[in-house]
Motif scaffolding. Structure first.
Motif, PDB file in Angstrom:
ATOM      1  N   ALA A 130      84.134  21.432   8.674  1.00  0.00           N
ATOM      2  CA  ALA A 130      83.413  20.686   7.636  1.00  0.00           C
ATOM      3  C   ALA A 130      82.624  21.642   6.751  1.00  0.00           C
ATOM      4  O   ALA A 130      82.610  21.501   5.522  1.00  0.00           O
ATOM      5  N   MET A 131      81.963  22.630   7.351  1.00  0.00           N
ATOM      6  CA  MET A 131      81.211  23.625   6.569  1.00  0.00           C
ATOM      7  C   MET A 131      82.148  24.432   5.676  1.00  0.00           C
ATOM      8  O   MET A 131      81.813  24.740   4.540  1.00  0.00           O
ATOM      9  N   HIS A 171      70.960  19.261  -1.421  1.00  0.00           N
ATOM     10  CA  HIS A 171      71.186  17.822  -1.456  1.00  0.00           C
ATOM     11  C   HIS A 171      72.682  17.498  -1.523  1.00  0.00           C
ATOM     12  O   HIS A 171      73.190  16.668  -0.758  1.00  0.00           O
ATOM     13  N   VAL A 172      73.388  18.158  -2.406  1.00  0.00           N
ATOM     14  CA  VAL A 172      74.831  17.939  -2.543  1.00  0.00           C
ATOM     15  C   VAL A 172      75.548  18.299  -1.248  1.00  0.00           C
ATOM     16  O   VAL A 172      76.406  17.554  -0.757  1.00  0.00           O
ATOM     17  N   ALA A 173      75.202  19.435  -0.671  1.00  0.00           N
ATOM     18  CA  ALA A 173      75.851  19.886   0.563  1.00  0.00           C
ATOM     19  C   ALA A 173      75.614  18.895   1.695  1.00  0.00           C
ATOM     20  O   ALA A 173      76.542  18.534   2.426  1.00  0.00           O
ATOM     21  N   LEU A 174      74.376  18.453   1.862  1.00  0.00           N
ATOM     22  CA  LEU A 174      74.060  17.521   2.946  1.00  0.00           C
ATOM     23  C   LEU A 174      74.744  16.174   2.735  1.00  0.00           C
ATOM     24  O   LEU A 174      75.219  15.565   3.696  1.00  0.00           O
ATOM     25  N   ASP A 175      74.821  15.714   1.491  1.00  0.00           N
ATOM     26  CA  ASP A 175      75.552  14.466   1.217  1.00  0.00           C
ATOM     27  C   ASP A 175      77.008  14.597   1.633  1.00  0.00           C
ATOM     28  O   ASP A 175      77.573  13.684   2.251  1.00  0.00           O
ATOM     29  N   ARG A 176      77.615  15.714   1.306  1.00  0.00           N
ATOM     30  CA  ARG A 176      79.025  15.926   1.673  1.00  0.00           C
ATOM     31  C   ARG A 176      79.192  15.999   3.191  1.00  0.00           C
ATOM     32  O   ARG A 176      80.138  15.443   3.739  1.00  0.00           O
ATOM     33  N   LEU A 177      78.286  16.686   3.856  1.00  0.00           N
ATOM     34  CA  LEU A 177      78.381  16.812   5.308  1.00  0.00           C
ATOM     35  C   LEU A 177      78.123  15.480   6.011  1.00  0.00           C
ATOM     36  O   LEU A 177      78.730  15.187   7.032  1.00  0.00           O
ATOM     37  N   THR A 179      78.943  12.586   4.915  1.00  0.00           N
ATOM     38  CA  THR A 179      80.086  11.691   4.728  1.00  0.00           C
ATOM     39  C   THR A 179      81.339  12.214   5.420  1.00  0.00           C
ATOM     40  O   THR A 179      82.343  11.510   5.470  1.00  0.00           O
ATOM     41  N   ASP A 180      81.279  13.413   5.953  1.00  0.00           N
ATOM     42  CA  ASP A 180      82.413  14.006   6.661  1.00  0.00           C
ATOM     43  C   ASP A 180      82.307  13.608   8.128  1.00  0.00           C
ATOM     44  O   ASP A 180      81.319  13.942   8.804  1.00  0.00           O
ATOM     45  N   GLU A 181      83.302  12.900   8.632  1.00  0.00           N
ATOM     46  CA  GLU A 181      83.289  12.409  10.013  1.00  0.00           C
ATOM     47  C   GLU A 181      83.077  13.527  11.035  1.00  0.00           C
ATOM     48  O   GLU A 181      82.499  13.306  12.088  1.00  0.00           O
ATOM     49  N   ARG A 182      83.558  14.725  10.717  1.00  0.00           N
ATOM     50  CA  ARG A 182      83.455  15.840  11.660  1.00  0.00           C
ATOM     51  C   ARG A 182      82.029  16.361  11.780  1.00  0.00           C
ATOM     52  O   ARG A 182      81.675  16.994  12.774  1.00  0.00           O
ATOM     53  N   ALA A 183      81.195  16.130  10.764  1.00  0.00           N
ATOM     54  CA  ALA A 183      79.882  16.770  10.742  1.00  0.00           C
ATOM     55  C   ALA A 183      78.713  15.812  10.622  1.00  0.00           C
ATOM     56  O   ALA A 183      77.568  16.232  10.817  1.00  0.00           O
ATOM     57  N   LYS A 184      78.958  14.556  10.318  1.00  0.00           N
ATOM     58  CA  LYS A 184      77.834  13.680   9.967  1.00  0.00           C
ATOM     59  C   LYS A 184      76.791  13.529  11.068  1.00  0.00           C
ATOM     60  O   LYS A 184      75.615  13.395  10.783  1.00  0.00           O
ATOM     61  N   LYS A 185      77.201  13.619  12.340  1.00  0.00           N
ATOM     62  CA  LYS A 185      76.205  13.460  13.412  1.00  0.00           C
ATOM     63  C   LYS A 185      75.174  14.589  13.410  1.00  0.00           C
ATOM     64  O   LYS A 185      74.066  14.436  13.900  1.00  0.00           O
TER      65      LYS A 185
END
Length: 189
Positions: A130-131, A171-177, A179-185
């Motif tokens: 995800a990163m 902010h943009v990076a955290l929003d993307r992370l 919404t990514d199932e692999r990283a959202k937790k």
């Protein structure tokens, strides 16, 4: 054999500012204490940029040689890691350019190959994937904030960009992370 001076240097209780002041007065042990205090972080950061342990160690050496050349007269205007970050980044980029040029000059069967990433738990691999999906500037601010522990102001100073830009990138990076199932937790609000 470990002398008393070596033990004091390794665990020197003085602040970075006090050690820098002592190094400016010619105290070699003070610079050595700074080196020992920050070398592991510099190597880890250099490895993040180079992907190669040997190159990271070369970057460590070149970074501290560069910094040593600033003494006497070095003045710290921010946290030391804020000063070191762009130095490590620049030296690592130069190292990558030289390594790429060298690899291009070798016959195909002798090209230098970076080691495969260390296999870890699946969740860690998912987070890394995800990163990797982030742009370089977004990944960099996430790593500086959450791995290196930089404040927003320190990130801005190290990258020489306004704090507002750092806030926007984070902010943009955290929003993307998120919404990514692999990283959202890892990045839930």
């Amino acid at each position: 054999r470990c002398t008393k001076a070596a033990r004091v240097t390794r665990d020197d209780p003085r602040t970075d500012d006090a050690l820098i002041a002592a190094a400016n007065r010619g105290d070699v042990a003070a610079f050595e204490a700074l080196y020992r205090r920050h070398r592991d972080w510099v190597v880890a950061l250099a490895y993040r940029f180079t992907g190669n342990r040997d190159d990271a160690l070369d970057v460590l050496q070149e970074t501290f040689i560069y910094w040593l050349g600033k003494f006497p007269g070095f003045r710290l205007t921010a946290r030391l890691r804020t000063f070191l970050y762009p130095v490590v980044k620049h030296v690592a980029a130069e190292k990558r350019r030289k390594s790429a040029r060298y690899a291009a000059e070798l016959p195909a069967d002798e090209a230098v190959v970076s080691p495969a990433p260390n296999d870890g738990p699946a969740s860690r691999a998912d987070l890394a994937d995800a990163m990797a999906g982030l742009s370089e500037v977004h990944r960099e601010v996430v790593l500086m904030r959450f791995v290196d522990g930089f404040t927003l102001q320190e990130i801005a100073a190290a990258l020489d960009v306004p704090v507002g830009t750092i806030k926007s990138r984070l902010h943009v990076a955290l929003d993307r992370l998120r919404t990514d199932e692999r990283a959202k937790k890892y990045f839930e609000p």
